[in-house]
Design a protein around this motif. Structure first.
Motif, PDB file in Angstrom:
ATOM      1  N   TRP A 486       0.845  -1.189   0.000  1.00  0.00           N
ATOM      2  CA  TRP A 486       0.000   0.000   0.000  1.00  0.00           C
ATOM      3  C   TRP A 486       0.886   1.247   0.000  1.00  0.00           C
ATOM      4  O   TRP A 486       1.866   1.321   0.764  1.00  0.00           O
ATOM      5  N   VAL A 487       0.517   2.218  -0.826  1.00  0.00           N
ATOM      6  CA  VAL A 487       1.204   3.520  -0.864  1.00  0.00           C
ATOM      7  C   VAL A 487       0.164   4.579  -0.541  1.00  0.00           C
ATOM      8  O   VAL A 487      -0.832   4.727  -1.254  1.00  0.00           O
ATOM      9  N   VAL A 496      -3.790  -0.123   9.408  1.00  0.00           N
ATOM     10  CA  VAL A 496      -3.483  -1.400   8.772  1.00  0.00           C
ATOM     11  C   VAL A 496      -4.764  -2.229   8.746  1.00  0.00           C
ATOM     12  O   VAL A 496      -5.451  -2.352   9.767  1.00  0.00           O
ATOM     13  N   PRO A 497      -5.134  -2.787   7.596  1.00  0.00           N
ATOM     14  CA  PRO A 497      -6.411  -3.509   7.521  1.00  0.00           C
ATOM     15  C   PRO A 497      -6.420  -4.755   8.408  1.00  0.00           C
ATOM     16  O   PRO A 497      -5.376  -5.394   8.614  1.00  0.00           O
ATOM     17  N   GLU A 512       0.053   2.885  11.997  1.00  0.00           N
ATOM     18  CA  GLU A 512      -0.788   3.089  10.834  1.00  0.00           C
ATOM     19  C   GLU A 512       0.116   3.273   9.619  1.00  0.00           C
ATOM     20  O   GLU A 512       1.341   3.288   9.735  1.00  0.00           O
ATOM     21  N   ILE A 513      -0.507   3.405   8.465  1.00  0.00           N
ATOM     22  CA  ILE A 513       0.243   3.698   7.246  1.00  0.00           C
ATOM     23  C   ILE A 513       0.196   5.210   7.072  1.00  0.00           C
ATOM     24  O   ILE A 513      -0.841   5.776   6.729  1.00  0.00           O
ATOM     25  N   TRP A 520       4.726  -3.018   3.073  1.00  0.00           N
ATOM     26  CA  TRP A 520       4.464  -4.370   2.580  1.00  0.00           C
ATOM     27  C   TRP A 520       3.709  -5.094   3.693  1.00  0.00           C
ATOM     28  O   TRP A 520       4.058  -4.966   4.882  1.00  0.00           O
ATOM     29  N   MET A 521       2.694  -5.858   3.315  1.00  0.00           N
ATOM     30  CA  MET A 521       1.883  -6.581   4.298  1.00  0.00           C
ATOM     31  C   MET A 521       1.669  -8.025   3.842  1.00  0.00           C
ATOM     32  O   MET A 521       1.647  -8.309   2.647  1.00  0.00           O
ATOM     33  N   GLU A 522       1.492  -8.904   4.835  1.00  0.00           N
ATOM     34  CA  GLU A 522       1.081 -10.271   4.518  1.00  0.00           C
ATOM     35  C   GLU A 522      -0.168 -10.615   5.313  1.00  0.00           C
ATOM     36  O   GLU A 522      -0.408 -10.092   6.403  1.00  0.00           O
TER      37      GLU A 522
END
Length: 530
Positions: A486-487, A496-497, A512-513, A520-522
């Motif tokens: 996510w950008v 963060v979802p 948070e972003i 980068w997320m997993e």
């Protein structure tokens, strides 16, 4: 002969570090980077995590265009070293697990090249002149250019030579006469030059200004009505992106495939539209294109997405992009994205580099971007060396600002040289030096190092990808079911979802972003099923 796809698979995921040799590191105190400086820092490049290096031209040259005006493709310019030092550099890179790309300029040579000097001394219509594009001028006294073609560097693409009164073609500077790729002598020379470097261990070439080699040979007006040729927005013209270039590329790919492993070729292909780009990545031609669209995009979700989609549409099946956020020809991303605030520019540059490293294909990082250096826009006029300025007088087009020598440490000349650097470095670069950033886990160098070194492990290798905008102003890159980048181009932080965890963030973890950040997320929870 191998099909090449298996041989080249390593390159498909490589991180390539671009070196502008004049500004990398100086080993002899003359203020200009050299091969000794490269050798001294090979271990540093490898430690940062790069898989390969791309070295801008180190060949013999009068340096009127930073080495892109070459007099001998098989000799090293004495400013940088000699052939023995080049071979040591290649060996040292291989010893540290780095592969080596050289920059090959095929569209033109220097006006001091022996071939061009021979042409100037020869009669019109001679074999020596047929290696280039010579033509009589128009008008009663033939004192007008043969066509209305503009140069990429501004002004006419034709210059009159005094001895015969004929004009010669140069799509770039008048110090760079264009080669005629219909001449078998030209093609034979380059085939032998490829073999010369491949036999010395070079792993491939970045191919400069490829579409310029494709000319119809017809001297007809283009009717562009502009002072500069801008290929990415130009209609079809007889002097750019014509079929001849594909014939030549087929020959070059055959040479690359004759080696084991196959040598890598990546092309600089600046043309108008995905259809034309795609024609360069057919099986018989290039495995990869240098994707410069991110270097042109704004820091907006829709602009970044459009740049990525354009590249994807311009690839043939089996080919891949070599993404780049910057290069020796572009304003540095920190300054492009700053909008008056360099710290904002640095945050955004880190974010877009994290995005590029999450995309499928290889990635090229230009020296100094790992340090978040800004463009230097206040170089005194008498120190500017870019021929674009001489031809246009337009400082906004000058490329010297992205070529200022690197800051390695906090001492004199920031460790670049024991002498005076060929271009002045900003005083503020002390805080951005490599030695300062290596010890800071939140520095740009450290954050990008983590992403570079983790890329093969964390980012799925599947070439499939898709884009979305889950929150207004936030670009989402999806790689498989379980990886997201996510950008945040919006004006507010984004949580963060649920069901995802952060792997790498371009900014320190603040829960948070953040604005101007990327992550980068997993996935931590299995996706729900309908």
């Amino acid at each position: 002969m191998s099909s090449g796809s298996d041989n080249l698979e390593w390159w498909r995921h490589a991180v390539i570090y671009q070196i502008y040799i004049k500004s990398f590191a100086d080993s002899d105190g003359d203020g200009v980077g050299d091969i000794g400086g490269l050798i001294a820092h090979v271990a540093d490049i490898a430690a940062w995590g790069a898989d390969a290096v791309w070295v801008c031209p180190w060949f013999e040259s009068p340096m009127r265009d930073g080495g892109y005006d070459i007099t001998d493709h098989r000799k090293i310019d004495p400013l940088f070293g000699d052939l023995a030092s080049a071979e040591r550099f290649i060996e040292e890179c291989h010893r540290h697990g780095l592969r080596v790309l050289l920059d090959f300029v095929g569209n033109h040579v220097s006006r001091d090249h022996p071939w061009f000097l021979e042409a100037l001394a020869s009669e019109p219509g001679s074999d020596a002149r047929r290696r280039f594009y010579f033509a009589p001028g128009r008008g009663e006294d033939e004192d007008q250019p043969p066509t209305d073609w503009p140069s990429i560097f501004g002004g006419s693409a034709w210059t009159r030579e005094s001895a015969s009164g004929e004009w010669f073609l140069h799509l770039f500077d008048s110090s760079q006469p264009d080669l005629n790729w219909r001449d078998e002598g030209v093609r034979s020379y380059v085939r032998d030059t490829f073999a010369f470097w491949f036999d010395r261990g070079v792993d491939g070439f970045r191919l400069d200004a490829l579409p310029g080699m494709g000319k119809t040979g017809e001297l007809v007006d283009a009717h562009l009505g502009t002072e500069r040729f801008v290929p990415e927005s130009s209609p079809e013209v007889p002097f750019w992106d014509q079929n001849l270039v594909h014939e030549v590329l087929g020959e070059w790919r055959s040479i690359a495939r004759s080696y084991q492993p196959e040598r890598f070729l990546v092309g600089e292909v600046v043309v108008n539209g995905a259809t034309r780009e795609r024609s360069y990545t057919r099986d018989a031609e290039l495995p990869s294109l240098l994707a410069i669209t991110l270097a042109k995009a704004q820091f907006r979700a829709e602009s970044l997405a459009a740049a990525i989609r354009q590249v994807g549409e311009g690839l043939s099946e089996g080919a891949w992009s070599t993404w780049t956020v910057s290069s020796h020809d572009e304003r540095r991303p920190v300054s492009r994205y700053a909008e008056g605030d360099l710290e904002r520019g640095r945050r955004r540059s880190r974010a877009v580099h994290l995005l590029a490293l999450a995309l499928p294909g290889s990635v090229c990082v230009y020296q100094g971007d790992e340090l978040a250096l800004e463009n230097v826009d206040d170089i005194p006029v008498d120190l500017l060396q870019d021929p674009i300025y001489e031809r246009t007088g337009d400082r906004t087009l000058v490329r010297d600002g992205c070529r200022v020598p690197l800051p390695w440490s906090e001492g004199p000349a920031f460790g670049f040289s024991s002498g005076t650097p060929w271009l002045p470095q900003p005083l503020g670069w002390s805080a951005l030096s490599r030695t300062r950033q290596v010890t800071d886990p939140h520095s740009t160098w450290s954050i990008l190092r983590e992403a570079v070194r983790s890329r093969r492990r964390l980012v799925p290798g599947d070439p499939d990808w898709s884009l979305g905008e889950p929150v207004p102003g936030v670009l989402e890159l999806r790689r498989g079911e379980d990886f997201r980048c996510w950008v945040n181009c919006s004006h507010a932080g984004v949580p963060v979802p649920t069901g995802w965890r952060l792997l790498i963030a371009s900014e320190p973890d603040v829960g948070e972003i953040p604005v101007d950040g990327a992550v980068w997320m997993e996935r931590t929870l299995a996706p729900s099923t309908p």
